[in-house]
Design a protein around this motif. Structure first.
Motif, PDB file in Angstrom:
ATOM      1  N   TRP A  47       3.562  13.597  -0.768  1.00 45.67           N
ATOM      2  CA  TRP A  47       3.523  12.507   0.208  1.00 45.67           C
ATOM      3  C   TRP A  47       2.465  11.474  -0.172  1.00 45.67           C
ATOM      4  CZ3 TRP A  47       7.159  11.737   3.739  1.00 45.67           C
ATOM      5  CH2 TRP A  47       7.962  12.812   4.130  1.00 45.67           C
ATOM      6  N   PHE A  48       2.813  10.195   0.018  1.00 47.75           N
ATOM      7  CA  PHE A  48       1.917   9.096  -0.324  1.00 47.75           C
ATOM      8  C   PHE A  48       1.851   8.127   0.858  1.00 47.75           C
ATOM      9  CE2 PHE A  48       3.886  10.719  -4.113  1.00 47.75           C
ATOM     10  CZ  PHE A  48       2.870  10.765  -5.056  1.00 47.75           C
ATOM     11  N   ASN A  49       0.645   7.668   1.168  1.00 43.68           N
ATOM     12  CA  ASN A  49       0.482   6.616   2.174  1.00 43.68           C
ATOM     13  C   ASN A  49       0.801   5.266   1.550  1.00 43.68           C
ATOM     14  OD1 ASN A  49      -0.475   8.479   4.121  1.00 43.68           O
ATOM     15  ND2 ASN A  49      -2.542   8.334   3.280  1.00 43.68           N
ATOM     16  N   LEU A  50       1.530   4.433   2.270  1.00 47.32           N
ATOM     17  CA  LEU A  50       1.900   3.118   1.766  1.00 47.32           C
ATOM     18  C   LEU A  50       1.159   2.020   2.528  1.00 47.32           C
ATOM     19  CD1 LEU A  50       5.753   3.592   1.277  1.00 47.32           C
ATOM     20  CD2 LEU A  50       3.877   4.090  -0.313  1.00 47.32           C
ATOM     21  N   LYS A  51       1.189   0.819   1.977  1.00 46.71           N
ATOM     22  CA  LYS A  51       0.441  -0.305   2.530  1.00 46.71           C
ATOM     23  C   LYS A  51       0.840  -0.623   3.972  1.00 46.71           C
ATOM     24  CE  LYS A  51      -0.634  -3.060  -1.594  1.00 46.71           C
ATOM     25  NZ  LYS A  51      -0.335  -4.341  -2.277  1.00 46.71           N
ATOM     26  N   ASN A  52       2.121  -0.513   4.259  1.00 45.40           N
ATOM     27  CA  ASN A  52       2.619  -0.915   5.584  1.00 45.40           C
ATOM     28  C   ASN A  52       2.584   0.233   6.590  1.00 45.40           C
ATOM     29  OD1 ASN A  52       4.658   0.695   4.656  1.00 45.40           O
ATOM     30  ND2 ASN A  52       6.281  -0.840   4.825  1.00 45.40           N
ATOM     31  N   GLU A  53       1.768   1.239   6.299  1.00 46.15           N
ATOM     32  CA  GLU A  53       1.564   2.385   7.178  1.00 46.15           C
ATOM     33  C   GLU A  53       2.790   3.289   7.289  1.00 46.15           C
ATOM     34  OE1 GLU A  53       0.002   1.016  10.878  1.00 46.15           O
ATOM     35  OE2 GLU A  53      -1.914   0.419  10.011  1.00 46.15           O
TER      36      GLU A  53
ATOM     37  N   ILE B 129      12.256  -1.165 -19.060  1.00 44.40           N
ATOM     38  CA  ILE B 129      10.851  -1.465 -18.789  1.00 44.40           C
ATOM     39  C   ILE B 129      10.433  -0.668 -17.559  1.00 44.40           C
ATOM     40  CG2 ILE B 129       9.169  -3.257 -18.245  1.00 44.40           C
ATOM     41  CD1 ILE B 129      11.025  -5.260 -19.630  1.00 44.40           C
ATOM     42  N   VAL B 130       9.343   0.077 -17.684  1.00 44.52           N
ATOM     43  CA  VAL B 130       8.952   0.994 -16.614  1.00 44.52           C
ATOM     44  C   VAL B 130       7.674   0.551 -15.923  1.00 44.52           C
ATOM     45  CG1 VAL B 130      10.095   2.970 -17.668  1.00 44.52           C
ATOM     46  CG2 VAL B 130       7.699   2.502 -18.223  1.00 44.52           C
ATOM     47  N   THR B 131       7.523   1.039 -14.697  1.00 41.50           N
ATOM     48  CA  THR B 131       6.313   0.846 -13.927  1.00 41.50           C
ATOM     49  C   THR B 131       6.123   2.055 -13.027  1.00 41.50           C
ATOM     50  OG1 THR B 131       5.103  -0.719 -12.511  1.00 41.50           O
ATOM     51  CG2 THR B 131       7.437  -0.366 -11.999  1.00 41.50           C
ATOM     52  N   ASP B 132       5.095   2.035 -12.214  1.00 46.03           N
ATOM     53  CA  ASP B 132       4.868   3.139 -11.288  1.00 46.03           C
ATOM     54  C   ASP B 132       5.901   3.086 -10.164  1.00 46.03           C
ATOM     55  OD1 ASP B 132       2.580   5.236 -10.630  1.00 46.03           O
ATOM     56  OD2 ASP B 132       3.230   4.355  -8.731  1.00 46.03           O
ATOM     57  N   PRO B 133       6.393   4.245  -9.706  1.00 43.07           N
ATOM     58  CA  PRO B 133       7.398   4.231  -8.636  1.00 43.07           C
ATOM     59  C   PRO B 133       6.898   3.642  -7.320  1.00 43.07           C
ATOM     60  CG  PRO B 133       6.663   6.475  -9.095  1.00 43.07           C
ATOM     61  CD  PRO B 133       6.131   5.615 -10.180  1.00 43.07           C
ATOM     62  N   LEU B 134       5.567   3.549  -7.149  1.00 47.11           N
ATOM     63  CA  LEU B 134       5.008   2.967  -5.931  1.00 47.11           C
ATOM     64  C   LEU B 134       4.594   1.513  -6.141  1.00 47.11           C
ATOM     65  CD1 LEU B 134       2.880   5.974  -4.602  1.00 47.11           C
ATOM     66  CD2 LEU B 134       5.295   5.454  -4.224  1.00 47.11           C
ATOM     67  N   ASP B 135       5.193   0.872  -7.140  1.00 43.01           N
ATOM     68  CA  ASP B 135       4.920  -0.535  -7.434  1.00 43.01           C
ATOM     69  C   ASP B 135       5.087  -1.400  -6.180  1.00 43.01           C
ATOM     70  OD1 ASP B 135       4.740  -3.082  -8.825  1.00 43.01           O
ATOM     71  OD2 ASP B 135       6.939  -3.157  -8.746  1.00 43.01           O
ATOM     72  N   GLY B 136       4.036  -2.138  -5.846  1.00 47.52           N
ATOM     73  CA  GLY B 136       4.105  -3.096  -4.748  1.00 47.52           C
ATOM     74  C   GLY B 136       3.925  -2.509  -3.368  1.00 47.52           C
ATOM     75  N   VAL B 137       4.082  -1.195  -3.213  1.00 50.02           N
ATOM     76  CA  VAL B 137       4.023  -0.590  -1.877  1.00 50.02           C
ATOM     77  C   VAL B 137       2.880   0.411  -1.729  1.00 50.02           C
ATOM     78  CG1 VAL B 137       6.490  -0.906  -1.455  1.00 50.02           C
ATOM     79  CG2 VAL B 137       5.677   1.238  -2.488  1.00 50.02           C
ATOM     80  N   GLY B 138       2.412   0.962  -2.837  1.00 50.81           N
ATOM     81  CA  GLY B 138       1.350   1.957  -2.780  1.00 50.81           C
ATOM     82  C   GLY B 138       0.030   1.364  -2.332  1.00 50.81           C
ATOM     83  N   GLU B 139      -0.826   2.198  -1.757  1.00 56.38           N
ATOM     84  CA  GLU B 139      -2.125   1.711  -1.264  1.00 56.38           C
ATOM     85  C   GLU B 139      -2.984   1.138  -2.383  1.00 56.38           C
ATOM     86  OE1 GLU B 139      -3.400   4.091   2.729  1.00 56.38           O
ATOM     87  OE2 GLU B 139      -3.679   5.176   0.851  1.00 56.38           O
ATOM     88  N   ASN B 140      -2.774   1.589  -3.620  1.00 51.61           N
ATOM     89  CA  ASN B 140      -3.590   1.101  -4.733  1.00 51.61           C
ATOM     90  C   ASN B 140      -2.861   0.057  -5.569  1.00 51.61           C
ATOM     91  OD1 ASN B 140      -2.191   2.652  -7.038  1.00 51.61           O
ATOM     92  ND2 ASN B 140      -2.676   4.263  -5.578  1.00 51.61           N
ATOM     93  N   SER B 141      -1.792  -0.538  -5.015  1.00 56.62           N
ATOM     94  CA  SER B 141      -1.039  -1.565  -5.735  1.00 56.62           C
ATOM     95  C   SER B 141      -1.628  -2.941  -5.436  1.00 56.62           C
ATOM     96  CB  SER B 141       0.431  -1.522  -5.322  1.00 56.62           C
ATOM     97  OG  SER B 141       1.175  -2.509  -6.009  1.00 56.62           O
ATOM     98  N   TYR B 142      -2.100  -3.632  -6.478  1.00 56.62           N
ATOM     99  CA  TYR B 142      -2.691  -4.957  -6.304  1.00 56.62           C
ATOM    100  C   TYR B 142      -1.608  -5.997  -6.005  1.00 56.62           C
ATOM    101  CZ  TYR B 142      -7.429  -3.706  -7.788  1.00 56.62           C
ATOM    102  OH  TYR B 142      -8.695  -3.184  -7.855  1.00 56.62           O
ATOM    103  N   PHE B 143      -0.490  -5.901  -6.683  1.00 51.55           N
ATOM    104  CA  PHE B 143       0.662  -6.768  -6.419  1.00 51.55           C
ATOM    105  C   PHE B 143       1.885  -6.133  -7.068  1.00 51.55           C
ATOM    106  CE2 PHE B 143      -1.666  -8.490 -10.070  1.00 51.55           C
ATOM    107  CZ  PHE B 143      -0.700  -8.484 -11.063  1.00 51.55           C
ATOM    108  N   GLU B 144       3.037  -6.670  -6.769  1.00 55.77           N
ATOM    109  CA  GLU B 144       4.291  -6.117  -7.260  1.00 55.77           C
ATOM    110  C   GLU B 144       4.635  -6.706  -8.624  1.00 55.77           C
ATOM    111  OE1 GLU B 144       8.674  -5.294  -5.306  1.00 55.77           O
ATOM    112  OE2 GLU B 144       7.784  -7.278  -5.021  1.00 55.77           O
ATOM    113  N   VAL B 145       4.997  -5.845  -9.590  1.00 56.16           N
ATOM    114  CA  VAL B 145       5.350  -6.330 -10.923  1.00 56.16           C
ATOM    115  C   VAL B 145       6.867  -6.379 -11.148  1.00 56.16           C
ATOM    116  CG1 VAL B 145       3.189  -5.519 -11.935  1.00 56.16           C
ATOM    117  CG2 VAL B 145       5.210  -4.036 -12.010  1.00 56.16           C
ATOM    118  N   TYR B 146       7.638  -5.898 -10.195  1.00 61.54           N
ATOM    119  CA  TYR B 146       9.102  -5.878 -10.363  1.00 61.54           C
ATOM    120  C   TYR B 146       9.672  -7.266 -10.698  1.00 61.54           C
ATOM    121  CZ  TYR B 146      14.034  -4.965  -9.294  1.00 61.54           C
ATOM    122  OH  TYR B 146      15.398  -4.856  -9.354  1.00 61.54           O
TER     123      TYR B 146
END
Length: 546
Positions: A289-295, A126-143
């Protein structure tokens, strides 16, 4: 009901029960039945290469602990295996003998690294985006949801190898995804309904078809229950007569989406809620490079179209450990380093490829007609990268390179249409993949590899001069207004005549620009055949026919 030969095997002996026989197998005398059963545990072998084995590891949602990854690399190094990252965020170990593949499989199982159900008739990773839960556009974590969903079928005797065909699943709560998920059998896509965030359900996708909207909205608390109902319904009602027509796609074709929804209701005790509004944006440019929620930052380490050598992998692991970051396997055949405090990464990527997904290619798969990884490297990469054009490169008609979910797609072929037998591709363009609206269309049945970049230049130039910054938007608003036949004519005519024209009028008015050319006939299909001979042959068409 008439059953195919694999279904008859399953009735005689469940794959789960076959597992105890692994130690008794004679690798020099494997039957087709043995090869089917072995696939259920991630062990792949063919009668064409009987001494070579591959092990595919299930990397759930692309996440793997560093200590687990070290174990994988230890065994890969010990047995001199080749490592491949797949487009389902898994790791494959290639070029193993039977004794080695069994040894690795068993020892990794002890370390809770499973290869079960990664091949053949199973619910795959089962796959998801590699930035699941941490990316700036992640609403919540699906892991956590993925772990619950996987628990339903993984090593479950009722499901191991017992569904009609493979079943791919994706779920993402990110509004932007690095890759499109609409080629999955089942896709839970981020959506909003009555001010609640949840998922719209899409069903029936595969490598050669986009999943359809099931018109069902589900909140995250109900996802696992709905998924359980879906997989039970497919197991019970999936088609088992013809293996080429046994995917969920074919069942939905047979009984319709509403018909399959009725089958789901047998296992789901709640009323369906109609689909909400899809929350889906596109990365206009996917950088490294990607900006993450926790800076902090995430870095994309680019493999060579899935290939990565052990030494480089070990260097990455050492850096991740020393920096306190995390490593994830992406669905784009790359690695993602999560949680870096600054935008610095000391190890150079293995490729400059930004946007190309390839299948395994002939060095790793007997079905691929040539080395797609090698040929992808010969494309006009600088232009493709600069313009953020997404390419899907499949080595055969199975479509593992996702050529229909791309701006431009290729399928490997062999052709003698333009002289001696040579390697070529079928060429597809115009996918509207971000929201699953439209698959790329086949424009050319055969393009020799030696002429592919010439044709690409013409297509890409048309895009550059169109005024659109995004190829998908160009496809939606320009390319997909025209028929496949006209586009085939248009690009060949421009390539041959060097006329600087744009797709800005009706087909009839645009054709007028070429009506006085020697190659033009009143029948457009005949004109295309003549142009193909002129442009793609190694001979002068007019000299040959004079």
């Amino acid at each position: 009901m008439k059953l195919n030969k694999i279904e008859k095997l399953k009735l005689k002996l469940k794959p789960f029960d076959y597992y105890k026989q692994l130690d008794c197998l004679n690798p020099n005398n494997l039957s087709e039945a043995d090869r089917f059963y072995l696939k259920n545990f991630g062990i792949y072998n063919t009668k064409l290469e009987p001494q070579k084995f591959m092990l595919r590891l299930r990397i759930t949602a692309g996440r793997i602990e560093l200590e687990e990854l070290k174990k994988v690399l230890f065994y890969a190094k010990k047995f001199d295996a080749k490592i491949l990252l797949t487009a389902r965020a898994q790791i494959e170990l290639h070029n193993l003998d039977f004794e080695s593949v069994l040894h690795i499989h068993k020892n990794l199982e002890i370390e809770h690294i499973s290869s079960w159900q990664t091949l053949t008739d199973n619910f795959r990773n089962i796959v998801t985006d590699p930035l699941d839960g941490v990316g700036e556009n992640s609403y919540f974590e699906v892991y956590p949801l993925i772990l619950q969903m996987q628990k339903l079928f993984l090593k479950n005797p009722d499901f191991v190898g017992m569904i009609p065909r493979k079943f791919n699943t994706a779920i993402s709560a990110n509004s932007k995804n690095i890759s499109s998920f609409f080629s999955n059998d089942c896709y839970f896509a981020l959506a909003e309904k009555d001010k609640k965030i949840g998922f719209n359900l899409y069903l029936g996708g595969k490598n050669l078809a986009i999943a359809k909207n099931a018109d069902i909205f589900v909140i995250k608390e109900e996802v696992t229950k709905l998924f359980e109902a879906i997989i039970k319904a497919y197991k019970k009602y999936g088609l088992r007569e013809n293996r080429t027509k046994a995917r969920l796609y074919h069942l939905i074709q047979d009984i319709g989406m509403d018909g399959f929804k009725e089958k789901i209701k047998e296992y789901y005790n709640k009323e369906f809620i109609n689909a909400g509004e899809l929350i889906c944006e596109k990365y206009k440019k996917v950088d490294d490079w990607f900006n993450l929620k926790n800076e902090t930052f995430a870095y994309r380490f680019k493999s060579r179209y899935g290939e990565i050598d052990i030494e480089t992998f070990e260097q990455i692991v050492d850096f991740v450990q020393s920096s306190g970051s995390e490593i994830r396997v992406g669905i784009d055949q790359n690695l993602y380093i999560i949680g870096l405090k600054e935008q610095k990464f000391p190890i150079s990527s293995l490729s400059q490829n930004q946007n190309i997904i390839t299948c395994a290619g002939s060095r790793y798969c007997i079905y691929s007609l040539f080395d797609t990884k090698k040929e992808a490297d010969k494309l006009i990469l600088e232009k493709i990268n600069t313009l953020n054009i997404k390419i899907g490169y499949s080595g055969c008609l199975k479509g593992c390179g996702r050529h229909i979910l791309a701006d431009i797609g290729f399928v490997g072929i062999r052709t003698n249409l333009f002289g001696e037998v040579e390697r070529g591709v079928r060429l597809y363009i115009g996918g509207e993949y971000t929201k699953g609206k439209r698959s790329a269309r086949m424009i050319y049945w055969a393009v020799p590899l030696r002429k592919l970049n010439n044709l690409l230049e013409i297509i890409i130039d048309e895009f550059q001069y169109s005024g659109y910054e995004d190829f998908e938007e160009f496809s939606k608003n320009i390319l997909n207004r025209y028929t496949e036949e006209f586009l085939a004519f248009w690009f060949l005519a421009k390539l041959y005549t060097k006329k600087e024209l744009l797709l800005n009028k009706s087909e009839k008015n645009l054709i007028k620009h070429f009506e006085k050319e020697d190659f033009f006939k009143n029948d457009l299909h005949q004109t295309i055949k003549i142009l193909e001979k002129i442009v793609f042959s190694n001979i002068d068409y007019f000299l040959e026919t004079s």
